[in-house]
Design a protein around this motif. Structure first.
Motif, PDB file in Angstrom:
ATOM      1  N   VAL A 129      38.142 -23.048 -17.829  1.00  0.00           N
ATOM      2  CA  VAL A 129      37.346 -21.950 -17.266  1.00  0.00           C
ATOM      3  C   VAL A 129      36.423 -22.605 -16.239  1.00  0.00           C
ATOM      4  O   VAL A 129      35.396 -23.191 -16.590  1.00  0.00           O
ATOM      5  N   THR A 130      36.803 -22.512 -14.976  1.00  0.00           N
ATOM      6  CA  THR A 130      36.078 -23.230 -13.923  1.00  0.00           C
ATOM      7  C   THR A 130      34.653 -22.733 -13.748  1.00  0.00           C
ATOM      8  O   THR A 130      33.763 -23.515 -13.426  1.00  0.00           O
ATOM      9  N   THR A 131      34.400 -21.443 -13.958  1.00  0.00           N
ATOM     10  CA  THR A 131      33.057 -20.912 -13.759  1.00  0.00           C
ATOM     11  C   THR A 131      32.063 -21.427 -14.793  1.00  0.00           C
ATOM     12  O   THR A 131      30.852 -21.359 -14.587  1.00  0.00           O
ATOM     13  N   LEU A 132      32.561 -21.955 -15.904  1.00  0.00           N
ATOM     14  CA  LEU A 132      31.696 -22.520 -16.943  1.00  0.00           C
ATOM     15  C   LEU A 132      31.871 -24.029 -17.091  1.00  0.00           C
ATOM     16  O   LEU A 132      31.263 -24.650 -17.964  1.00  0.00           O
ATOM     17  N   ASN A 133      32.748 -24.620 -16.267  1.00  0.00           N
ATOM     18  CA  ASN A 133      33.074 -26.049 -16.367  1.00  0.00           C
ATOM     19  C   ASN A 133      33.602 -26.409 -17.746  1.00  0.00           C
ATOM     20  O   ASN A 133      33.300 -27.464 -18.287  1.00  0.00           O
ATOM     21  N   TRP A 134      34.404 -25.510 -18.322  1.00  0.00           N
ATOM     22  CA  TRP A 134      35.011 -25.755 -19.634  1.00  0.00           C
ATOM     23  C   TRP A 134      36.392 -26.363 -19.470  1.00  0.00           C
ATOM     24  O   TRP A 134      37.178 -25.922 -18.639  1.00  0.00           O
ATOM     25  N   PRO A 135      36.726 -27.325 -20.293  1.00  0.00           N
ATOM     26  CA  PRO A 135      38.095 -27.829 -20.343  1.00  0.00           C
ATOM     27  C   PRO A 135      38.930 -26.875 -21.193  1.00  0.00           C
ATOM     28  O   PRO A 135      38.395 -25.969 -21.843  1.00  0.00           O
ATOM     29  N   PRO A 136      40.238 -27.071 -21.245  1.00  0.00           N
ATOM     30  CA  PRO A 136      41.053 -26.267 -22.157  1.00  0.00           C
ATOM     31  C   PRO A 136      40.577 -26.486 -23.594  1.00  0.00           C
ATOM     32  O   PRO A 136      40.190 -27.592 -23.972  1.00  0.00           O
ATOM     33  N   MET A 137      40.584 -25.423 -24.387  1.00  0.00           N
ATOM     34  CA  MET A 137      40.175 -25.523 -25.788  1.00  0.00           C
ATOM     35  C   MET A 137      40.660 -24.298 -26.544  1.00  0.00           C
ATOM     36  O   MET A 137      41.160 -23.355 -25.954  1.00  0.00           O
ATOM     37  N   THR A 138      40.507 -24.332 -27.837  1.00  0.00           N
ATOM     38  CA  THR A 138      40.820 -23.191 -28.692  1.00  0.00           C
ATOM     39  C   THR A 138      39.523 -22.676 -29.269  1.00  0.00           C
ATOM     40  O   THR A 138      38.730 -23.442 -29.817  1.00  0.00           O
ATOM     41  N   MET A 139      39.293 -21.369 -29.117  1.00  0.00           N
ATOM     42  CA  MET A 139      38.058 -20.781 -29.625  1.00  0.00           C
ATOM     43  C   MET A 139      38.250 -19.295 -29.900  1.00  0.00           C
ATOM     44  O   MET A 139      39.199 -18.687 -29.426  1.00  0.00           O
ATOM     45  N   ALA A 140      37.337 -18.730 -30.663  1.00  0.00           N
ATOM     46  CA  ALA A 140      37.378 -17.308 -31.005  1.00  0.00           C
ATOM     47  C   ALA A 140      36.506 -16.516 -30.041  1.00  0.00           C
ATOM     48  O   ALA A 140      35.434 -16.969 -29.638  1.00  0.00           O
ATOM     49  N   PHE A 141      36.980 -15.352 -29.681  1.00  0.00           N
ATOM     50  CA  PHE A 141      36.270 -14.416 -28.820  1.00  0.00           C
ATOM     51  C   PHE A 141      36.175 -13.079 -29.532  1.00  0.00           C
ATOM     52  O   PHE A 141      37.127 -12.660 -30.201  1.00  0.00           O
ATOM     53  N   GLY A 142      35.059 -12.393 -29.368  1.00  0.00           N
ATOM     54  CA  GLY A 142      34.974 -11.009 -29.799  1.00  0.00           C
ATOM     55  C   GLY A 142      35.696 -10.145 -28.782  1.00  0.00           C
ATOM     56  O   GLY A 142      36.020 -10.594 -27.681  1.00  0.00           O
ATOM     57  N   VAL A 143      35.977  -8.905 -29.142  1.00  0.00           N
ATOM     58  CA  VAL A 143      36.604  -7.980 -28.194  1.00  0.00           C
ATOM     59  C   VAL A 143      35.709  -6.767 -28.012  1.00  0.00           C
ATOM     60  O   VAL A 143      35.130  -6.254 -28.961  1.00  0.00           O
ATOM     61  N   GLN A 144      35.590  -6.344 -26.762  1.00  0.00           N
ATOM     62  CA  GLN A 144      34.756  -5.192 -26.452  1.00  0.00           C
ATOM     63  C   GLN A 144      35.393  -3.903 -26.976  1.00  0.00           C
ATOM     64  O   GLN A 144      34.725  -3.049 -27.516  1.00  0.00           O
ATOM     65  N   ASN A 145      36.712  -3.798 -26.815  1.00  0.00           N
ATOM     66  CA  ASN A 145      37.450  -2.613 -27.245  1.00  0.00           C
ATOM     67  C   ASN A 145      38.358  -3.019 -28.409  1.00  0.00           C
ATOM     68  O   ASN A 145      39.360  -3.696 -28.206  1.00  0.00           O
ATOM     69  N   THR A 146      38.021  -2.593 -29.618  1.00  0.00           N
ATOM     70  CA  THR A 146      38.779  -3.021 -30.803  1.00  0.00           C
ATOM     71  C   THR A 146      40.206  -2.487 -30.816  1.00  0.00           C
ATOM     72  O   THR A 146      41.072  -3.066 -31.474  1.00  0.00           O
TER      73      THR A 146
END
Length: 109
Positions: free
Chosen positions: A63-80
């Motif tokens: 994610v270039t806008t956050l300077n993140w390398p590839p990774m595995t992570m959990a995200f919430g969802v706005q629309n369930t």
């Protein structure tokens, strides 16, 4: 004697000068404090769909806008309802924001 007095005065005032300038020091912005208006984009493979917690676990690319390398992570969802359309192993392009405590997927393509 005057030099000694001047030295003592300067030494006595040094801590106050450090405190006065401490407020000028700014820490670099944390990637976890991006504000709610920033939208980020990534591509990832769904590792887990958790309808109970309304979360998607993604193995995403950088994610270039956050300077993140590839990774595995959990995200919430706005629309369930989105969770009903997604499955493990599926690759998605997605947009997300930070709500102050969690990263939330706002759109999936």
């Amino acid at each position: 004697m005057k030099r000694l007095n001047l030295f003592i005065l300067i030494a006595a005032l040094m801590p106050f000068a450090a405190v006065a300038h401490a407020g000028d020091i700014r820490e670099p912005a944390s990637p976890f404090d991006t504000g709610t208006s920033a939208t980020h984009h990534a591509t990832g493979k769904i590792a887990k769909v958790d309808g109970t917690a309304n979360m998607l676990t993604l193995a995403h690319g950088p994610v270039t806008t956050l300077n993140w390398p590839p990774m595995t992570m959990a995200f919430g969802v706005q629309n369930t309802r989105l969770l009903d359309k997604l499955s493990e192993g599926q690759t998605i392009d997605f947009e997300f924001t930070y709500d102050g405590s969690n990263y939330i997927i706002t759109e999936v393509q």
